[in-house]
Structures are given as structure tokens and as C-alpha cells.
Design a protein around this motif. Sequence first.
Motif, mmCIF file in Angstrom:
data_model
loop_
_atom_site.group_PDB
_atom_site.id
_atom_site.type_symbol
_atom_site.label_atom_id
_atom_site.label_comp_id
_atom_site.label_asym_id
_atom_site.label_seq_id
_atom_site.Cartn_x
_atom_site.Cartn_y
_atom_site.Cartn_z
ATOM 1 N N TRP A 101 8.862 12.175 5.204
ATOM 2 C CA TRP A 101 7.535 11.951 4.641
ATOM 3 C C TRP A 101 7.148 12.998 3.606
ATOM 4 C CZ3 TRP A 101 5.354 7.446 4.943
ATOM 5 C CH2 TRP A 101 5.820 6.564 5.917
ATOM 6 N N ASN A 102 8.127 13.704 3.064
ATOM 7 C CA ASN A 102 7.860 14.547 1.895
ATOM 8 C C ASN A 102 9.101 14.580 1.033
ATOM 9 O OD1 ASN A 102 9.479 16.950 2.565
ATOM 10 N ND2 ASN A 102 7.991 17.266 4.193
ATOM 11 N N ALA A 103 8.928 14.879 -0.224
ATOM 12 C CA ALA A 103 10.020 14.807 -1.194
ATOM 13 C C ALA A 103 11.190 15.704 -0.817
ATOM 14 C CB ALA A 103 9.507 15.143 -2.588
ATOM 15 N N GLY A 110 0.815 -1.206 0.000
ATOM 16 C CA GLY A 110 0.000 0.000 0.000
ATOM 17 C C GLY A 110 0.848 1.255 0.000
ATOM 18 N N MET A 111 0.148 2.384 0.058
ATOM 19 C CA MET A 111 0.793 3.694 0.185
ATOM 20 C C MET A 111 0.690 4.113 1.637
ATOM 21 S SD MET A 111 2.071 4.852 -2.641
ATOM 22 C CE MET A 111 2.209 6.622 -2.503
ATOM 23 N N ALA A 112 1.819 4.456 2.208
ATOM 24 C CA ALA A 112 1.851 4.882 3.606
ATOM 25 C C ALA A 112 2.067 6.388 3.676
ATOM 26 C CB ALA A 112 2.975 4.163 4.347
ATOM 27 N N TYR A 113 1.379 7.004 4.599
ATOM 28 C CA TYR A 113 1.526 8.443 4.827
ATOM 29 C C TYR A 113 2.044 8.717 6.236
ATOM 30 C CZ TYR A 113 -0.716 8.957 0.390
ATOM 31 O OH TYR A 113 -0.980 8.889 -0.952
ATOM 32 N N GLY A 114 2.488 7.651 6.889
ATOM 33 C CA GLY A 114 3.068 7.754 8.219
ATOM 34 C C GLY A 114 3.401 6.366 8.734
ATOM 35 N N LEU A 115 4.079 6.318 9.867
ATOM 36 C CA LEU A 115 4.500 5.046 10.443
ATOM 37 C C LEU A 115 3.316 4.158 10.802
ATOM 38 C CD1 LEU A 115 7.367 6.314 12.776
ATOM 39 C CD2 LEU A 115 7.572 5.298 10.500
ATOM 40 N N LEU A 116 2.233 4.770 11.228
ATOM 41 C CA LEU A 116 1.055 4.001 11.605
ATOM 42 C C LEU A 116 0.493 3.211 10.430
ATOM 43 C CD1 LEU A 116 -0.720 3.334 13.994
ATOM 44 C CD2 LEU A 116 -2.137 5.308 13.423
ATOM 45 N N ASP A 117 0.547 3.774 9.228
ATOM 46 C CA ASP A 117 0.089 3.045 8.038
ATOM 47 C C ASP A 117 0.929 1.792 7.814
ATOM 48 O OD1 ASP A 117 -1.882 4.946 7.459
ATOM 49 O OD2 ASP A 117 -0.568 6.066 6.109
ATOM 50 N N ASP A 135 3.863 -1.772 15.749
ATOM 51 C CA ASP A 135 3.365 -0.443 16.086
ATOM 52 C C ASP A 135 4.371 0.555 15.540
ATOM 53 O OD1 ASP A 135 5.525 -0.521 17.843
ATOM 54 O OD2 ASP A 135 4.316 -0.569 19.651
ATOM 55 N N GLU A 136 4.172 1.830 15.808
ATOM 56 C CA GLU A 136 5.071 2.841 15.245
ATOM 57 C C GLU A 136 6.510 2.647 15.688
ATOM 58 O OE1 GLU A 136 2.750 6.851 14.542
ATOM 59 O OE2 GLU A 136 2.153 5.929 16.453
ATOM 60 N N ALA A 137 6.737 2.287 16.938
ATOM 61 C CA ALA A 137 8.104 2.064 17.426
ATOM 62 C C ALA A 137 8.749 0.874 16.719
ATOM 63 C CB ALA A 137 8.100 1.846 18.939
ATOM 64 N N TYR A 138 7.988 -0.175 16.505
ATOM 65 C CA TYR A 138 8.493 -1.346 15.790
ATOM 66 C C TYR A 138 8.908 -0.964 14.373
ATOM 67 C CZ TYR A 138 8.577 -5.896 13.488
ATOM 68 O OH TYR A 138 8.959 -6.990 12.762
ATOM 69 N N VAL A 139 8.028 -0.218 13.697
ATOM 70 C CA VAL A 139 8.306 0.193 12.317
ATOM 71 C C VAL A 139 9.577 1.039 12.255
ATOM 72 C CG1 VAL A 139 7.453 1.608 10.403
ATOM 73 C CG2 VAL A 139 5.906 0.036 11.577
#
Length: 76
Positions: free
Chosen positions: A69-71, A28-35, A49-53
Motif C-alpha cells: 500500500w505504498n510505492a 475508485g481509489m483504495a487505501y486498503g482492502l476495506l475500500d 470483505d477484506e478476506a474475500y478481497v
Amino acid sequence: MATPYTVVVYPPAADGGRRVRSGTHFLGMAYGLLDIAEFLRDAGVDDADEAYVETSPHIEWRGGGPKAWNAEQTPG
């Protein structure tokens, strides 16, 4: 449970989304660690979870690490 495969997170696109793949599978497309954590949980990594990622050795970050998270944040 540790993931038996490597997840690749590609550089941020213009909209800040990052493609996430495992092998030949597009997660998929992720827009943050939670995705990304949600993609991993869907794949059976229950403790993701976010820490794992952010710290997992099973995740390969291309074009910037977990804080990019941005170019404009993409190195080189």
C-alpha cells in the motif's frame, strides 16, 4: 455471489492509494482492502470483505499484492 468480472488493482501511488477498475469502469481509489471490499459490495458482491478481497481469483493485483500500500513496497 461471485463477481462475473475481473477487478484490477493498480500499483500504489505516492500517497498509497491504488486505482481500482473493472473493465472500463473506474471504481475508485483504495487505501486498503476495506475500500476495495466496499467497491465490490456497491457492485453487488454482497459477501465481499477484506478476506474475500485478499484471496479472490477475480482480483488482479498489479505492482504488488494485497499487502502493498505504498510505492516503496512495489516490486521491481
